[in-house]
Design an enzyme around this catalytic site. Structure first.
Site, mmCIF file in Angstrom:
data_model
loop_
_atom_site.group_PDB
_atom_site.id
_atom_site.type_symbol
_atom_site.label_atom_id
_atom_site.label_comp_id
_atom_site.label_asym_id
_atom_site.label_seq_id
_atom_site.Cartn_x
_atom_site.Cartn_y
_atom_site.Cartn_z
ATOM 1 C CG HIS A 82 -22.355 22.461 -0.521
ATOM 2 N ND1 HIS A 82 -23.398 23.122 -1.136
ATOM 3 C CD2 HIS A 82 -21.234 23.149 -0.826
ATOM 4 C CE1 HIS A 82 -22.911 24.174 -1.776
ATOM 5 N NE2 HIS A 82 -21.596 24.212 -1.594
ATOM 6 C CB CYS A 83 -20.164 18.983 -4.632
ATOM 7 S SG CYS A 83 -18.674 18.596 -5.548
ATOM 8 N N PRO A 84 -18.115 21.442 -3.120
ATOM 9 C CG PRO A 84 -16.039 21.424 -2.071
ATOM 10 C CD PRO A 84 -17.323 20.659 -2.183
ATOM 11 C CG ASN A 87 -20.863 27.392 -5.834
ATOM 12 O OD1 ASN A 87 -20.888 27.307 -4.606
ATOM 13 N ND2 ASN A 87 -21.158 28.497 -6.488
#
Length: 112
Positions: A82-84, A87
């Protein structure tokens, strides 16, 4: 004439980086299929040997490399992470655009 070529290369790299960023952030990473009641009954009749794994949180099939994301609250096919900054999860459908985004971003950094 030399400045036009350099500017054109810079604009090309920037546009491609922004395009792939947008595609990665907005594209669905890939959802596993839902469980059909018919398939579940057939698997039980066979003896349970072909019963696929099932997510305990969202009740979807879990093929290999499928993981449940606690941030997005859904299962993602071939989940990488999951890439912040995006998002969004990086999965089967948007992995290509994520890699291209990183490539163009790194090339932009070298170009500057």
């Amino acid at each position: 004439a030399g400045q036009i070529g350099v500017t054109s290369i810079g604009v090309f790299l920037l546009v491609n980086a922004l395009y792939n960023y947008w595609k990665t952030a907005r594209m669905d990473p890939g959802l596993p299929p839902e469980i059909n009641e018919e398939e579940e009954k057939l698997a039980e009749e066979i003896g349970g040997k072909l019963v696929p794994k099932q997510c305990l949180r969202c009740n979807r099939l879990k093929p290999p490399r499928t993981h449940h994301c606690s941030v997005c609250r859904r299962c993602v096919l071939k989940m990488d992470h999951h890439c912040p900054w995006m998002n969004n999860c990086i999965g089967q459908n948007n992995y290509r655009h994520f890699c291209l985004f990183l490539l163009y971003l790194a090339t932009c950094c070298v170009f500057i």
